[in-house]
Every structure is written in C-alpha cells, then in structure tokens.
Design a protein around this motif. Structure first.
Motif, PDB file in Angstrom:
ATOM      1  N   PRO A  12      51.470  16.538  25.483  1.00 50.10           N
ATOM      2  CA  PRO A  12      50.483  15.454  25.462  1.00 50.10           C
ATOM      3  C   PRO A  12      49.097  15.995  25.132  1.00 50.10           C
ATOM      4  CG  PRO A  12      51.458  15.724  27.653  1.00 50.10           C
ATOM      5  CD  PRO A  12      52.067  16.761  26.768  1.00 50.10           C
ATOM      6  N   CYS A  13      48.277  15.174  24.479  1.00 50.62           N
ATOM      7  CA  CYS A  13      46.916  15.582  24.145  1.00 50.62           C
ATOM      8  C   CYS A  13      46.067  15.634  25.392  1.00 50.62           C
ATOM      9  CB  CYS A  13      46.298  14.603  23.139  1.00 50.62           C
ATOM     10  SG  CYS A  13      46.980  14.782  21.512  1.00 50.62           S
ATOM     11  N   SER A  14      45.566  16.787  25.663  1.00 50.08           N
ATOM     12  CA  SER A  14      44.673  16.966  26.786  1.00 50.08           C
ATOM     13  C   SER A  14      43.992  18.309  26.611  1.00 50.08           C
ATOM     14  CB  SER A  14      45.439  16.959  28.113  1.00 50.08           C
ATOM     15  OG  SER A  14      44.594  17.406  29.152  1.00 50.08           O
ATOM     16  N   ASN A  15      42.728  18.355  26.869  1.00 50.32           N
ATOM     17  CA  ASN A  15      42.010  19.617  26.757  1.00 50.32           C
ATOM     18  C   ASN A  15      42.497  20.627  27.782  1.00 50.32           C
ATOM     19  OD1 ASN A  15      40.481  18.701  24.657  1.00 50.32           O
ATOM     20  ND2 ASN A  15      38.799  18.028  25.939  1.00 50.32           N
ATOM     21  N   ARG A  16      43.092  20.157  28.865  1.00 52.25           N
ATOM     22  CA  ARG A  16      43.550  21.056  29.913  1.00 52.25           C
ATOM     23  C   ARG A  16      44.994  21.506  29.730  1.00 52.25           C
ATOM     24  NH1 ARG A  16      41.929  17.687  35.009  1.00 52.25           N
ATOM     25  NH2 ARG A  16      40.207  16.661  33.999  1.00 52.25           N
ATOM     26  N   SER A  17      45.768  20.832  28.882  1.00 49.00           N
ATOM     27  CA  SER A  17      47.190  21.130  28.802  1.00 49.00           C
ATOM     28  C   SER A  17      47.494  22.447  28.096  1.00 49.00           C
ATOM     29  CB  SER A  17      47.951  19.992  28.132  1.00 49.00           C
ATOM     30  OG  SER A  17      47.522  19.832  26.803  1.00 49.00           O
ATOM     31  N   MET A  18      46.730  22.802  27.069  1.00 52.26           N
ATOM     32  CA  MET A  18      46.994  24.034  26.320  1.00 52.26           C
ATOM     33  C   MET A  18      45.696  24.595  25.755  1.00 52.26           C
ATOM     34  SD  MET A  18      50.277  22.896  24.034  1.00 52.26           S
ATOM     35  CE  MET A  18      50.757  24.548  23.605  1.00 52.26           C
ATOM     36  N   THR A  19      45.689  25.883  25.568  1.00 50.73           N
ATOM     37  CA  THR A  19      44.552  26.500  24.893  1.00 50.73           C
ATOM     38  C   THR A  19      44.700  26.245  23.391  1.00 50.73           C
ATOM     39  OG1 THR A  19      45.686  28.600  24.531  1.00 50.73           O
ATOM     40  CG2 THR A  19      44.464  28.344  26.621  1.00 50.73           C
ATOM     41  N   PRO A  20      43.623  26.343  22.620  1.00 50.25           N
ATOM     42  CA  PRO A  20      43.739  26.182  21.167  1.00 50.25           C
ATOM     43  C   PRO A  20      44.739  27.156  20.547  1.00 50.25           C
ATOM     44  CG  PRO A  20      41.449  26.030  21.814  1.00 50.25           C
ATOM     45  CD  PRO A  20      42.226  26.451  23.040  1.00 50.25           C
ATOM     46  N   ALA A  21      44.745  28.403  21.002  1.00 50.15           N
ATOM     47  CA  ALA A  21      45.690  29.390  20.455  1.00 50.15           C
ATOM     48  C   ALA A  21      47.132  28.994  20.783  1.00 50.15           C
ATOM     49  CB  ALA A  21      45.378  30.781  20.999  1.00 50.15           C
ATOM     50  N   ALA A  22      47.375  28.477  21.971  1.00 50.61           N
ATOM     51  CA  ALA A  22      48.728  28.038  22.339  1.00 50.61           C
ATOM     52  C   ALA A  22      49.165  26.865  21.473  1.00 50.61           C
ATOM     53  CB  ALA A  22      48.779  27.662  23.818  1.00 50.61           C
ATOM     54  N   ARG A  23      48.251  25.950  21.171  1.00 53.20           N
ATOM     55  CA  ARG A  23      48.591  24.825  20.287  1.00 53.20           C
ATOM     56  C   ARG A  23      48.931  25.333  18.889  1.00 53.20           C
ATOM     57  NH1 ARG A  23      44.535  22.255  23.238  1.00 53.20           N
ATOM     58  NH2 ARG A  23      42.918  22.708  21.721  1.00 53.20           N
ATOM     59  N   ARG A  24      48.166  26.292  18.393  1.00 54.89           N
ATOM     60  CA  ARG A  24      48.440  26.837  17.066  1.00 54.89           C
ATOM     61  C   ARG A  24      49.785  27.555  17.030  1.00 54.89           C
ATOM     62  NH1 ARG A  24      42.833  28.186  17.654  1.00 54.89           N
ATOM     63  NH2 ARG A  24      41.593  26.766  16.420  1.00 54.89           N
ATOM     64  N   ARG A  25      50.099  28.329  18.086  1.00 52.08           N
ATOM     65  CA  ARG A  25      51.396  29.008  18.144  1.00 52.08           C
ATOM     66  C   ARG A  25      52.530  27.994  18.124  1.00 52.08           C
ATOM     67  NH1 ARG A  25      48.651  32.762  21.231  1.00 52.08           N
ATOM     68  NH2 ARG A  25      49.021  31.713  23.195  1.00 52.08           N
ATOM     69  N   LEU A  26      52.369  26.899  18.826  1.00 53.38           N
ATOM     70  CA  LEU A  26      53.375  25.846  18.854  1.00 53.38           C
ATOM     71  C   LEU A  26      53.572  25.249  17.466  1.00 53.38           C
ATOM     72  CD1 LEU A  26      55.252  24.029  20.569  1.00 53.38           C
ATOM     73  CD2 LEU A  26      53.306  22.502  20.863  1.00 53.38           C
ATOM     74  N   LEU A  27      52.482  24.990  16.760  1.00 50.49           N
ATOM     75  CA  LEU A  27      52.574  24.429  15.417  1.00 50.49           C
ATOM     76  C   LEU A  27      53.187  25.421  14.432  1.00 50.49           C
ATOM     77  CD1 LEU A  27      49.144  22.589  15.257  1.00 50.49           C
ATOM     78  CD2 LEU A  27      51.410  21.542  15.412  1.00 50.49           C
ATOM     79  N   LEU A  28      52.950  26.715  14.613  1.00 50.32           N
ATOM     80  CA  LEU A  28      53.461  27.729  13.695  1.00 50.32           C
ATOM     81  C   LEU A  28      54.933  28.059  13.910  1.00 50.32           C
ATOM     82  CD1 LEU A  28      50.525  30.290  13.515  1.00 50.32           C
ATOM     83  CD2 LEU A  28      51.398  28.874  11.656  1.00 50.32           C
ATOM     84  N   ARG A  29      55.530  27.604  14.996  1.00 47.69           N
ATOM     85  CA  ARG A  29      56.904  28.016  15.281  1.00 47.69           C
ATOM     86  C   ARG A  29      57.911  27.525  14.253  1.00 47.69           C
ATOM     87  NH1 ARG A  29      58.345  24.464  20.685  1.00 47.69           N
ATOM     88  NH2 ARG A  29      58.413  22.477  19.607  1.00 47.69           N
ATOM     89  N   GLU A  30      57.604  26.474  13.512  1.00 46.27           N
ATOM     90  CA  GLU A  30      58.511  25.949  12.491  1.00 46.27           C
ATOM     91  C   GLU A  30      58.102  26.367  11.074  1.00 46.27           C
ATOM     92  OE1 GLU A  30      61.313  24.298  13.172  1.00 46.27           O
ATOM     93  OE2 GLU A  30      60.868  24.538  15.299  1.00 46.27           O
ATOM     94  N   ILE A  31      57.077  27.182  10.951  1.00 44.15           N
ATOM     95  CA  ILE A  31      56.568  27.591   9.640  1.00 44.15           C
ATOM     96  C   ILE A  31      57.083  28.988   9.312  1.00 44.15           C
ATOM     97  CG2 ILE A  31      54.467  28.155   8.349  1.00 44.15           C
ATOM     98  CD1 ILE A  31      53.078  25.963   9.961  1.00 44.15           C
ATOM     99  N   ALA A  32      57.620  29.142   8.103  1.00 41.74           N
ATOM    100  CA  ALA A  32      58.164  30.437   7.687  1.00 41.74           C
ATOM    101  C   ALA A  32      57.153  31.276   6.918  1.00 41.74           C
ATOM    102  CB  ALA A  32      59.416  30.229   6.837  1.00 41.74           C
ATOM    103  N   VAL A  33      56.237  30.614   6.179  1.00 42.14           N
ATOM    104  CA  VAL A  33      55.290  31.327   5.324  1.00 42.14           C
ATOM    105  C   VAL A  33      53.893  30.725   5.482  1.00 42.14           C
ATOM    106  CG1 VAL A  33      54.688  31.952   2.949  1.00 42.14           C
ATOM    107  CG2 VAL A  33      57.086  31.811   3.615  1.00 42.14           C
TER     108      VAL A  33
END
Length: 101
Positions: A12-33
């Motif tokens: 869920p969107c919340s400033n407290r739920s994840m750090t920006p780096a954690a959000r980026r890692r989550l988004l990158l998990r499905e990216i190969a290149v």
C-alpha cells in the motif's frame, strides 16, 4: 520494511511502509535488463548494482570518449554490465536514431 501487499502485488502507498530504495528493489525484481542511456561515468549503473542489489544485466550507452573510458573502467569487474559507445538522439516524437559507434 515490507508490509502486506495489495491485490496488485505492490505494498500500500504510505511513506512509512517502505523506504524509497526498498520500493525500487521491489519494482526491479521483474526487470531483466536496465538500459542506462547517457551513462556518463557509470554513476547510475553503480548505484543500481550496489544500492539496489540489481542482479540483472545493465547496458550503458555513452558517446563521449573521455567519459566512456571512465564508464568502461567502472563496469570492468562486472560480467553483467556492458558498455556501448553510442550517441542516442530523438528525432520527432517516436523515432530513435543511433549514431556513431
């Protein structure tokens, strides 16, 4: 810190739920290149690899001779990081042209 996921698979969107780096890692998990156009000296590629722990392939493009050599040195120890000496320029809205190599 990861929290419960929504129906889309993202937390869920919340400033407290994840750090920006954690959000980026989550988004990158499905990216190969990751394509790094205008890579300069490799700052973004280094950041993606070290801070976000991106395990996939990085392809960096840099047209300048001087900065390309620094970029190539930054990527030299990483077998999944490729550097290309290309200039990418946009022409119009939907045409991408590569020049020089």
């Amino acid at each position: 810190m990861l929290t419960r996921e929504t129906s889309t698979g993202f937390p869920p969107c919340s400033n407290r739920s994840m750090t920006p780096a954690a959000r980026r890692r989550l988004l990158l998990r499905e990216i190969a290149v990751v394509l790094d156009v205008g890579a300069n000296e490799g700052q973004y590629g280094s950041w993606v690899r070290s801070v976000l722990s991106f395990p996939g392939r990085i392809i960096s493009f840099e047209p300048s001779n001087r900065t390309f050599n620094t970029l190539a040195c930054a990527a030299s120890g990483d077998t999944k990081w490729e550097c290309q000496k290309w200039l990418f320029a946009l022409r119009g809205r939907s045409c991408v042209k590569s020049c020089g190599r």
